[in-house]
Design a protein around this motif. Structure first.
Motif, PDB file in Angstrom:
ATOM      1  N   GLN A  12       0.824  -1.210   0.000  1.00  0.00           N
ATOM      2  CA  GLN A  12       0.000   0.000   0.000  1.00  0.00           C
ATOM      3  C   GLN A  12       0.862   1.266   0.000  1.00  0.00           C
ATOM      4  O   GLN A  12       0.388   2.346  -0.326  1.00  0.00           O
ATOM      5  CB  GLN A  12      -0.954  -0.001   1.197  1.00  0.00           C
ATOM      6  N   PHE A  13       2.161   1.116   0.324  1.00  0.00           N
ATOM      7  CA  PHE A  13       3.087   2.247   0.367  1.00  0.00           C
ATOM      8  C   PHE A  13       3.955   2.326  -0.882  1.00  0.00           C
ATOM      9  O   PHE A  13       4.885   3.127  -0.944  1.00  0.00           O
ATOM     10  CB  PHE A  13       3.977   2.146   1.613  1.00  0.00           C
ATOM     11  N   LEU A  14       3.644   1.509  -1.877  1.00  0.00           N
ATOM     12  CA  LEU A  14       4.479   1.406  -3.071  1.00  0.00           C
ATOM     13  C   LEU A  14       4.680   2.748  -3.775  1.00  0.00           C
ATOM     14  O   LEU A  14       5.799   3.074  -4.180  1.00  0.00           O
ATOM     15  CB  LEU A  14       3.895   0.376  -4.042  1.00  0.00           C
ATOM     16  N   ASN A  15       3.638   3.539  -3.925  1.00  0.00           N
ATOM     17  CA  ASN A  15       3.779   4.828  -4.630  1.00  0.00           C
ATOM     18  C   ASN A  15       4.820   5.723  -3.968  1.00  0.00           C
ATOM     19  O   ASN A  15       5.578   6.404  -4.652  1.00  0.00           O
ATOM     20  CB  ASN A  15       2.441   5.558  -4.731  1.00  0.00           C
ATOM     21  N   LEU A  16       4.865   5.722  -2.642  1.00  0.00           N
ATOM     22  CA  LEU A  16       5.855   6.529  -1.938  1.00  0.00           C
ATOM     23  C   LEU A  16       7.244   5.895  -2.051  1.00  0.00           C
ATOM     24  O   LEU A  16       8.231   6.583  -2.309  1.00  0.00           O
ATOM     25  CB  LEU A  16       5.441   6.702  -0.477  1.00  0.00           C
ATOM     26  N   LEU A  17       7.335   4.577  -1.917  1.00  0.00           N
ATOM     27  CA  LEU A  17       8.624   3.885  -2.044  1.00  0.00           C
ATOM     28  C   LEU A  17       9.240   4.097  -3.430  1.00  0.00           C
ATOM     29  O   LEU A  17      10.463   4.184  -3.563  1.00  0.00           O
ATOM     30  CB  LEU A  17       8.457   2.395  -1.764  1.00  0.00           C
ATOM     31  N   LEU A  18       8.394   4.199  -4.441  1.00  0.00           N
ATOM     32  CA  LEU A  18       8.888   4.401  -5.808  1.00  0.00           C
ATOM     33  C   LEU A  18       9.556   5.764  -6.004  1.00  0.00           C
ATOM     34  O   LEU A  18      10.308   5.950  -6.957  1.00  0.00           O
ATOM     35  CB  LEU A  18       7.752   4.225  -6.820  1.00  0.00           C
ATOM     36  N   LEU A  19       9.339   6.690  -5.094  1.00  0.00           N
ATOM     37  CA  LEU A  19      10.028   7.978  -5.179  1.00  0.00           C
ATOM     38  C   LEU A  19      11.525   7.819  -4.930  1.00  0.00           C
ATOM     39  O   LEU A  19      12.336   8.589  -5.438  1.00  0.00           O
ATOM     40  CB  LEU A  19       9.450   8.983  -4.179  1.00  0.00           C
ATOM     41  N   ALA A  20      11.897   6.805  -4.136  1.00  0.00           N
ATOM     42  CA  ALA A  20      13.303   6.590  -3.799  1.00  0.00           C
ATOM     43  C   ALA A  20      13.937   5.466  -4.610  1.00  0.00           C
ATOM     44  O   ALA A  20      15.156   5.393  -4.721  1.00  0.00           O
ATOM     45  CB  ALA A  20      13.442   6.288  -2.310  1.00  0.00           C
ATOM     46  N   ASP A  21      13.124   4.587  -5.144  1.00  0.00           N
ATOM     47  CA  ASP A  21      13.625   3.451  -5.935  1.00  0.00           C
ATOM     48  C   ASP A  21      12.608   3.235  -7.041  1.00  0.00           C
ATOM     49  O   ASP A  21      11.564   2.650  -6.821  1.00  0.00           O
ATOM     50  CB  ASP A  21      13.754   2.208  -5.056  1.00  0.00           C
ATOM     51  N   GLU A  22      12.914   3.715  -8.243  1.00  0.00           N
ATOM     52  CA  GLU A  22      11.895   3.846  -9.275  1.00  0.00           C
ATOM     53  C   GLU A  22      11.530   2.570 -10.015  1.00  0.00           C
ATOM     54  O   GLU A  22      10.712   2.608 -10.923  1.00  0.00           O
ATOM     55  CB  GLU A  22      12.283   4.938 -10.273  1.00  0.00           C
ATOM     56  N   GLN A  23      12.103   1.438  -9.656  1.00  0.00           N
ATOM     57  CA  GLN A  23      11.754   0.191 -10.339  1.00  0.00           C
ATOM     58  C   GLN A  23      11.096  -0.769  -9.344  1.00  0.00           C
ATOM     59  O   GLN A  23      11.731  -1.238  -8.401  1.00  0.00           O
ATOM     60  CB  GLN A  23      12.990  -0.453 -10.966  1.00  0.00           C
ATOM     61  N   GLU A  24       9.826  -1.070  -9.573  1.00  0.00           N
ATOM     62  CA  GLU A  24       9.051  -1.893  -8.653  1.00  0.00           C
ATOM     63  C   GLU A  24       9.685  -3.261  -8.413  1.00  0.00           C
ATOM     64  O   GLU A  24       9.668  -3.775  -7.290  1.00  0.00           O
ATOM     65  CB  GLU A  24       7.624  -2.052  -9.180  1.00  0.00           C
ATOM     66  N   SER A  25      10.261  -3.870  -9.434  1.00  0.00           N
ATOM     67  CA  SER A  25      10.861  -5.202  -9.250  1.00  0.00           C
ATOM     68  C   SER A  25      12.037  -5.151  -8.278  1.00  0.00           C
ATOM     69  O   SER A  25      12.315  -6.137  -7.586  1.00  0.00           O
ATOM     70  CB  SER A  25      11.299  -5.792 -10.589  1.00  0.00           C
ATOM     71  N   MET A  26      12.726  -4.028  -8.182  1.00  0.00           N
ATOM     72  CA  MET A  26      13.817  -3.896  -7.207  1.00  0.00           C
ATOM     73  C   MET A  26      13.246  -3.777  -5.793  1.00  0.00           C
ATOM     74  O   MET A  26      13.763  -4.381  -4.852  1.00  0.00           O
ATOM     75  CB  MET A  26      14.696  -2.695  -7.540  1.00  0.00           C
ATOM     76  N   ILE A  27      12.170  -3.034  -5.624  1.00  0.00           N
ATOM     77  CA  ILE A  27      11.512  -2.924  -4.323  1.00  0.00           C
ATOM     78  C   ILE A  27      10.985  -4.281  -3.885  1.00  0.00           C
ATOM     79  O   ILE A  27      11.096  -4.650  -2.714  1.00  0.00           O
ATOM     80  CB  ILE A  27      10.385  -1.867  -4.371  1.00  0.00           C
ATOM     81  N   ASP A  28      10.447  -5.047  -4.838  1.00  0.00           N
ATOM     82  CA  ASP A  28       9.924  -6.383  -4.530  1.00  0.00           C
ATOM     83  C   ASP A  28      10.988  -7.287  -3.917  1.00  0.00           C
ATOM     84  O   ASP A  28      10.676  -8.182  -3.134  1.00  0.00           O
ATOM     85  CB  ASP A  28       9.372  -7.063  -5.786  1.00  0.00           C
ATOM     86  N   PHE A 124      26.429  -0.968 -10.580  1.00  0.00           N
ATOM     87  CA  PHE A 124      25.231  -1.506  -9.931  1.00  0.00           C
ATOM     88  C   PHE A 124      23.951  -1.128 -10.669  1.00  0.00           C
ATOM     89  O   PHE A 124      23.093  -1.971 -10.924  1.00  0.00           O
ATOM     90  CB  PHE A 124      25.143  -1.025  -8.477  1.00  0.00           C
ATOM     91  N   PHE A 125      23.803   0.148 -11.004  1.00  0.00           N
ATOM     92  CA  PHE A 125      22.555   0.607 -11.626  1.00  0.00           C
ATOM     93  C   PHE A 125      22.422   0.103 -13.059  1.00  0.00           C
ATOM     94  O   PHE A 125      21.312  -0.133 -13.533  1.00  0.00           O
ATOM     95  CB  PHE A 125      22.440   2.127 -11.549  1.00  0.00           C
ATOM     96  N   ILE A 126      23.515  -0.092 -13.730  1.00  0.00           N
ATOM     97  CA  ILE A 126      23.487  -0.631 -15.087  1.00  0.00           C
ATOM     98  C   ILE A 126      23.138  -2.115 -15.067  1.00  0.00           C
ATOM     99  O   ILE A 126      22.343  -2.597 -15.874  1.00  0.00           O
ATOM    100  CB  ILE A 126      24.845  -0.387 -15.783  1.00  0.00           C
ATOM    101  N   ASP A 127      23.721  -2.846 -14.116  1.00  0.00           N
ATOM    102  CA  ASP A 127      23.533  -4.300 -14.043  1.00  0.00           C
ATOM    103  C   ASP A 127      22.205  -4.723 -13.434  1.00  0.00           C
ATOM    104  O   ASP A 127      21.745  -5.834 -13.676  1.00  0.00           O
ATOM    105  CB  ASP A 127      24.669  -4.938 -13.231  1.00  0.00           C
ATOM    106  N   ASN A 128      21.569  -3.874 -12.630  1.00  0.00           N
ATOM    107  CA  ASN A 128      20.395  -4.295 -11.867  1.00  0.00           C
ATOM    108  C   ASN A 128      19.080  -3.643 -12.246  1.00  0.00           C
ATOM    109  O   ASN A 128      18.034  -4.060 -11.766  1.00  0.00           O
ATOM    110  CB  ASN A 128      20.649  -4.080 -10.373  1.00  0.00           C
ATOM    111  N   TYR A 129      19.112  -2.618 -13.084  1.00  0.00           N
ATOM    112  CA  TYR A 129      17.878  -1.951 -13.483  1.00  0.00           C
ATOM    113  C   TYR A 129      17.646  -2.163 -14.971  1.00  0.00           C
ATOM    114  O   TYR A 129      18.595  -2.252 -15.744  1.00  0.00           O
ATOM    115  CB  TYR A 129      17.934  -0.454 -13.149  1.00  0.00           C
ATOM    116  N   ASP A 130      16.374  -2.241 -15.360  1.00  0.00           N
ATOM    117  CA  ASP A 130      16.043  -2.537 -16.753  1.00  0.00           C
ATOM    118  C   ASP A 130      16.039  -1.296 -17.646  1.00  0.00           C
ATOM    119  O   ASP A 130      15.721  -1.380 -18.813  1.00  0.00           O
ATOM    120  CB  ASP A 130      14.709  -3.283 -16.850  1.00  0.00           C
ATOM    121  N   HIS A 131      16.398  -0.163 -17.078  1.00  0.00           N
ATOM    122  CA  HIS A 131      16.477   1.084 -17.848  1.00  0.00           C
ATOM    123  C   HIS A 131      17.492   2.003 -17.161  1.00  0.00           C
ATOM    124  O   HIS A 131      17.782   1.830 -15.975  1.00  0.00           O
ATOM    125  CB  HIS A 131      15.110   1.766 -17.935  1.00  0.00           C
ATOM    126  N   PRO A 132      18.045   2.957 -17.883  1.00  0.00           N
ATOM    127  CA  PRO A 132      18.981   3.894 -17.260  1.00  0.00           C
ATOM    128  C   PRO A 132      18.275   4.720 -16.181  1.00  0.00           C
ATOM    129  O   PRO A 132      17.134   5.142 -16.346  1.00  0.00           O
ATOM    130  CB  PRO A 132      19.438   4.791 -18.409  1.00  0.00           C
TER     131      PRO A 132
END
Length: 150
Positions: A12-28, A124-132
């Protein structure tokens, strides 16, 4: 002002968490295994997630405050709460952040909160995120880890 530990329905806090980590699969990857704290002052202002990494180390994985409430001390109050909460349970807290000078200044970890630069994870950001990932027009590449004795 009240800080609550959230044990159920953390998404339920995902929208706020996405402000600091913009890829949902990483938050998961850390949300369900982490402790989520929410700071309320009339309504929700800020959240953070802390995970167990080893017997002595916990990691601040995410901290986010709604933009309109930046500069009001909510993030700092939440940080001090988790420092207190984990003191005695762990000896060290770490936090990873982007290698943008603006981000490091924004957090001001070294001056206000006793964090010191620990190490860097190359690409890290290149290897772990699906977009720049960009911050203030700068592409994030390396993860900078900061460490604080609890």
């Amino acid at each position: 002002m009240e800080i609550k530990s959230i044990c159920e329905n953390k998404t339920q806090f995902l929208n706020l968490l996405l402000l600091a980590d913009e890829q949902e699969s990483m938050i998961d990857k850390y949300l369900e295994r982490g402790d989520l704290f929410a700071l309320y002052d009339t309504d929700l202002k800020s959240v953070c997630v802390v995970t167990w990494e080893s017997d002595n180390v916990c990691e601040l994985k995410n901290i986010a405050t709604y933009e309109k409430w930046h500069g009001n001390g909510y993030g700092s109050k939440l940080l001090h709460h988790i420092f207190s909460h984990y003191k005695g349970k762990y000896t060290t807290m770490i936090v990873g952040t982007g290698d943008s000078p603006w981000i490091l200044r924004y957090y001001d970890f070294t001056k206000k909160n006793g964090f010191r630069i620990s190490h860097r994870v190359k690409d890290f950001f290149i290897d772990n995120y699906d977009h720049p990932i960009f911050d203030n027009g700068i592409q994030l590449v390396d993860m900078i880890y900061l460490s604080k004795a609890l």
